[in-house]
Motif scaffolding. Structure first.
Motif, PDB file in Angstrom:
ATOM      1  N   GLY A 149     -23.040  27.092 -10.420  1.00 31.08           N
ATOM      2  CA  GLY A 149     -23.429  25.691 -10.287  1.00 31.08           C
ATOM      3  C   GLY A 149     -23.544  25.323  -8.817  1.00 31.08           C
ATOM      4  N   THR A 150     -23.697  24.021  -8.523  1.00 31.62           N
ATOM      5  CA  THR A 150     -23.958  23.665  -7.133  1.00 31.62           C
ATOM      6  C   THR A 150     -22.916  22.750  -6.500  1.00 31.62           C
ATOM      7  OG1 THR A 150     -25.236  21.768  -7.776  1.00 31.62           O
ATOM      8  CG2 THR A 150     -26.421  23.827  -7.492  1.00 31.62           C
ATOM      9  N   GLY A 151     -22.122  22.057  -7.316  1.00 27.31           N
ATOM     10  CA  GLY A 151     -21.115  21.189  -6.711  1.00 27.31           C
ATOM     11  C   GLY A 151     -21.694  19.985  -5.997  1.00 27.31           C
ATOM     12  N   MET A 152     -22.525  19.199  -6.697  1.00 23.48           N
ATOM     13  CA  MET A 152     -23.100  18.004  -6.086  1.00 23.48           C
ATOM     14  C   MET A 152     -22.092  16.874  -5.942  1.00 23.48           C
ATOM     15  SD  MET A 152     -26.367  17.606  -5.158  1.00 23.48           S
ATOM     16  CE  MET A 152     -27.226  16.134  -5.712  1.00 23.48           C
ATOM     17  N   THR A 153     -21.033  16.910  -6.769  1.00 28.22           N
ATOM     18  CA  THR A 153     -20.094  15.790  -6.751  1.00 28.22           C
ATOM     19  C   THR A 153     -19.564  15.541  -5.342  1.00 28.22           C
ATOM     20  OG1 THR A 153     -19.431  16.630  -8.875  1.00 28.22           O
ATOM     21  CG2 THR A 153     -18.191  14.777  -8.020  1.00 28.22           C
ATOM     22  N   GLN A 154     -19.157  16.618  -4.708  1.00 28.51           N
ATOM     23  CA  GLN A 154     -18.628  16.479  -3.348  1.00 28.51           C
ATOM     24  C   GLN A 154     -19.657  15.835  -2.415  1.00 28.51           C
ATOM     25  OE1 GLN A 154     -16.009  19.096  -1.526  1.00 28.51           O
ATOM     26  NE2 GLN A 154     -16.115  17.560   0.078  1.00 28.51           N
ATOM     27  N   SER A 155     -20.897  16.329  -2.483  1.00 29.01           N
ATOM     28  CA  SER A 155     -21.874  15.778  -1.542  1.00 29.01           C
ATOM     29  C   SER A 155     -22.237  14.342  -1.923  1.00 29.01           C
ATOM     30  CB  SER A 155     -23.111  16.656  -1.432  1.00 29.01           C
ATOM     31  OG  SER A 155     -23.622  16.977  -2.687  1.00 29.01           O
ATOM     32  N   PHE A 156     -22.098  14.004  -3.208  1.00 25.10           N
ATOM     33  CA  PHE A 156     -22.306  12.600  -3.589  1.00 25.10           C
ATOM     34  C   PHE A 156     -21.296  11.711  -2.866  1.00 25.10           C
ATOM     35  CE2 PHE A 156     -21.322   8.892  -6.156  1.00 25.10           C
ATOM     36  CZ  PHE A 156     -22.580   8.373  -6.401  1.00 25.10           C
ATOM     37  N   TRP A 157     -20.026  12.093  -2.932  1.00 27.89           N
ATOM     38  CA  TRP A 157     -19.006  11.273  -2.271  1.00 27.89           C
ATOM     39  C   TRP A 157     -19.160  11.295  -0.759  1.00 27.89           C
ATOM     40  CZ3 TRP A 157     -17.124   7.574  -4.794  1.00 27.89           C
ATOM     41  CH2 TRP A 157     -16.913   7.686  -6.179  1.00 27.89           C
ATOM     42  N   ASN A 158     -19.601  12.414  -0.231  1.00 31.43           N
ATOM     43  CA  ASN A 158     -19.866  12.461   1.208  1.00 31.43           C
ATOM     44  C   ASN A 158     -20.948  11.460   1.578  1.00 31.43           C
ATOM     45  OD1 ASN A 158     -18.049  14.520   1.432  1.00 31.43           O
ATOM     46  ND2 ASN A 158     -19.590  16.137   1.552  1.00 31.43           N
ATOM     47  N   THR A 159     -21.990  11.392   0.745  1.00 28.61           N
ATOM     48  CA  THR A 159     -23.069  10.448   1.023  1.00 28.61           C
ATOM     49  C   THR A 159     -22.544   9.019   0.976  1.00 28.61           C
ATOM     50  OG1 THR A 159     -24.448  12.010  -0.162  1.00 28.61           O
ATOM     51  CG2 THR A 159     -25.472   9.964   0.496  1.00 28.61           C
ATOM     52  N   VAL A 160     -21.671   8.742  -0.006  1.00 29.73           N
ATOM     53  CA  VAL A 160     -21.063   7.409  -0.085  1.00 29.73           C
ATOM     54  C   VAL A 160     -20.290   7.120   1.197  1.00 29.73           C
ATOM     55  CG1 VAL A 160     -19.310   6.035  -1.268  1.00 29.73           C
ATOM     56  CG2 VAL A 160     -20.932   7.388  -2.591  1.00 29.73           C
ATOM     57  N   ALA A 161     -19.505   8.111   1.631  1.00 31.79           N
ATOM     58  CA  ALA A 161     -18.678   7.917   2.826  1.00 31.79           C
ATOM     59  C   ALA A 161     -19.530   7.718   4.068  1.00 31.79           C
ATOM     60  CB  ALA A 161     -17.737   9.100   3.030  1.00 31.79           C
TER      61      ALA A 161
END
Lengths: 363, 360
Positions: A149-161
């Motif tokens: 998989g790719t692990g978008m969740t982390q980068s989603f929260w990074n984008t929020v931050a």
């Protein structure tokens, strides 16, 4: 009224031309949206428009061949023989098509021509993109393949931050500056403001190399603070100009009477100017937010590739590079990154438009 | 006695003016280090970042204002404006204005920015084949992209004004504005997708094969046409912007002018060219310049779609490549300055317009 009649007569032309343009504008996003919910195998074997009814082969019955059928020898079905290759790609006999459903289990489809739509939908793509663990997909041959998989969740929260502070900070700084430019008199005011106007259209590429050097020296590379400051600075001219236009239009009496009552500039700003500027603040904030959320270049240069801070646009860009044919991942990932902007767009469309017009139409 | 207290006061103020900024800097520095090194889970990290970012910026203004409020009135009046504009000026100066000057300076130096090469980089930009291609493509982007966005935007604005589903139509055309270029890149890559063989899952190739044509690798094989396929993406994304603004401008045209034209017997097309266009010429100019500036900087689309290969390089992607792959700061800076030179006319128009408004 002949004129009016004529205009009504041409209305259907207007409507159909506009409808046609709208359709063209809608199709790309629609295709992405539909594809993101289709199984990986389906995406690769037929176009997304196959979810709509069309003439196709539909399975009428299934035949299970004896389990010990030798696939290398000619295969006998209903008194005729076929090769494995023929059955793999499908072979037409008397208007019926024979094709493997599951080659390993010797399951054969007998298909007829008719109206059909491939309505296999799945949320697996989203799970795969968000989850980041290993996941399994069923391949057309019946086999199961394990993929990463790719692990978008982390980068989603990074984008929020990145995106929220990078919106709040410049809007706040710009509002203070705009207030000072509009209602305070001080030496250097004119020249500062003219420079800001000039910087409105300066391409940000011009600043990247020196800023990158400073950031490397200060250890700001790859940190949130660094990217907030960069986004703030690159957005400031426009936000300041926009807020100035609004704040300088506020009635003068307001300030005079508040000063009489002994209000300081700071209280006046936070108690009076900010509340009154809510419409302007909202529209320019949305604009800045979308810009930061959608940004690629600035994050590419100042955040780099470390997964701890990587934002979504970079994640997708690297997906395109490394797994360019994994359309089930790409489409889902792209759609996840579009969710926030689209939600903002559809709920706050009015403000968004106002923000655009304030920024673009000078005068 | 009185002189003594005054001196004490001044001393206290001086101390305060020193202590507060230092304390501020210290606190924010500590939070910065904590956030960088703590390795919090993503959600917690994002939350801390948001709270710090929003409250931090407020606390800076608040504390500085608090110090200045302690000053005698005369000083307060002089210093306060700088507290208000200070952060904006510092940020812009540090991250935009000075860097522009430094980039200009760097553009006269070689790859490692140590040896002075004069105008050699500029000469190279206009002769090096890759860079020349980038310049050519940028021109293509500016003319075709801007031209199409403005024309289509105007067309849709006029049509929508007379249609029976104005709001929906505008929302649909405008929607791509909210999508990032990276996501749009994925969308359009899928449309242009090419695979050898009979089944085509890319829409464009499916249409072509349905009409009996040969499938094409649109963005990678057809040169120089592939640039047009990339420009189409820009048009898809930016037409909405032009449309919204034109639409507002058209609605601003007084109805009696249009009515007078109609009574004089002018057709709708005549009215469009002789009344509407002249009336909204100011808006037309500003939208065009905005899109030109935007197109000059185009980067993401090309990067995602082709990575600048197959002769689709533009100035901004070349800039990135020179800087990060070839480590050639000189070329990189020169390309950035070429972009800057290209927008100078726009800067001048902007300033002139601003002065005309009589803002200052």
């Amino acid at each position: 009224m002949p004129g009016k009649k004529k205009r009504r007569g041409s209305k259907w032309i207007v409507n159909s031309v506009l409808g046609f343009i709208c359709l063209i504008w809608l199709i790309p996003t629609l295709g992405l949206f539909i594809s993101s919910f289709r199984p990986a195998a389906d995406i690769l074997s037929e176009g997304w428009w196959h979810v709509f009814p069309h003439r196709t082969w539909t399975t009428a019955e299934q035949i299970t061949l004896p389990e010990d059928t030798d696939l290398r020898a000619p295969i006998e079905v209903n008194g005729r023989t076929f090769t494995d290759t023929e059955l793999r790609s499908g072979i037409v006999v008397d208007g019926q098509r024979l094709i493997w459903e599951n080659r390993r289990e010797r399951l054969l489809n007998v298909q007829e021509r008719g109206w059909g739509a491939s309505l296999n939908f799945t949320t697996q793509n989203y799970e795969a993109v968000l989850g980041g663990k290993e996941y399994e997909i069923v391949m057309p041959g019946g086999g199961v393949e394990t993929q990463r998989g790719t692990g978008m969740t982390q980068s989603f929260w990074n984008t929020v931050a990145v995106a929220f502070p990078a919106t709040v900070i410049p809007v706040f700084i710009a509002s203070f500056a705009a207030y000072a430019f509009a209602w305070m008199r001080f030496p250097g005011r004119r020249i500062m403001f003219v420079v800001i106007i000039a910087l409105l259209v300066v391409p940000l590429q011009v600043a990247l190399i020196p800023v990158l050097r400073d950031y490397t020296n200060l250890g700001l590379n790859g940190t949130y603070l660094g990217i907030w400051l960069a986004h703030a600075a690159f957005g400031l001219p426009l936000v300041t100009y926009f807020m100035y236009n609004f704040i300088s239009q506020l009635p003068k009496d307001l300030f005079e009477s508040a000063f009489m009552d002994g209000a300081s500039n700071f209280t006046m700003f936070s108690r009076l100017v900010l509340p009154l500027s809510v419409p302007a603040l909202a529209s320019i904030s949305i604009f800045q937010f979308l810009w930061v959320w959608n940004d690629y270049l600035v994050s590419l240069i100042f955040l780099g590739n470390q997964p701890e801070v990587q934002v979504m646009s970079m994640k997708i860009a690297s997906l395109v590079g490394s797994r360019g044919n994994d359309w089930h991942l790409l489409t889902a990932a792209a759609f996840i990154s579009m969710l926030m902007p689209l939600a903002v767009f559809f709920t706050l469309q009015r403000f968004f438009v106002r923000g655009l017009m304030g920024g673009a139409v000078k005068g | 006695m009185q002189a003594q207290t005054k001196k004490d006061n001044t001393l206290r103020l001086l101390l305060l003016s020193l202590l507060v900024p230092v304390a501020n800097l210290l606190v924010h520095g500590l939070i910065f280090l904590f956030l960088r090194d703590a390795g919090l889970p993503p959600i917690a990290n994002a939350l801390v970042a948001i709270v710090w970012g929003a409250l931090g910026i407020y606390s800076i203004y608040y504390s500085f204002n608090w110090v200045v409020e302690k000053y005698p009135d005369q000083w307060k009046r002089r210093i306060l404006p700088y507290v208000f504009v200070g952060p904006a000026v510092i940020l812009l100066g540090w991250l935009l204005f000075l860097p522009t000057m430094r980039t200009l300076y760097l553009s006269f130096f070689g790859p490692n920015s140590a040896d002075f090469v004069g105008l050699a980089n500029y000469a190279a930009v206009f002769t090096d084949r890759l860079l020349a291609t980038a310049l050519r493509n940028n021109l293509l982007w500016v003319f075709l992209g801007t031209g199409a966005c403005v024309t289509l935007g105007l067309l849709v604005a006029v049509l929508a004004d007379r249609s029976s589903f104005e709001k929906t139509a505008k929302a649909i055309i405008f929607m791509p504005m909210a999508i990032s270029f990276v996501a749009a890149g994925v969308i359009w890559k899928f449309i242009y997708y090419y695979q050898p063989g009979d089944t085509q899952i890319g829409l464009l190739n499916a249409i072509v094969t349905a009409f009996g044509g040969e499938p094409q690798a649109w963005t990678t094989m057809l040169q120089p046409w592939n640039n047009l396929f990339l420009i189409a993406i820009l048009i898809w994304m930016q037409t909405g912007f032009a449309m919204v603004i034109f639409s507002a401008a058209i609605k601003g045209i007084p109805e009696d002018i249009l009515e007078a034209g109609r009574i004089d017997g002018a057709g709708e097309i005549r009215i469009f060219f002789s009344i509407m266009i002249p009336y909204i010429s100011g808006t037309l100019l500003s939208v065009t310049t905005t899109i030109i500036v935007f197109t000059l900087k185009i980067f993401d689309v090309v990067m995602i779609m082709t990575g600048g290969q197959y002769d689709t390089e533009v100035v901004a992607t070349q800039f990135y490549r020179q800087l990060f792959m070839f480590q050639n700061t000189g070329y990189g800076s020169t390309l950035a300055i070429v972009l800057l030179i290209a927008v100078i006319p726009v800067i001048i128009i902007n300033l002139r317009q601003f002065r005309k408004q009589g803002g200052f």
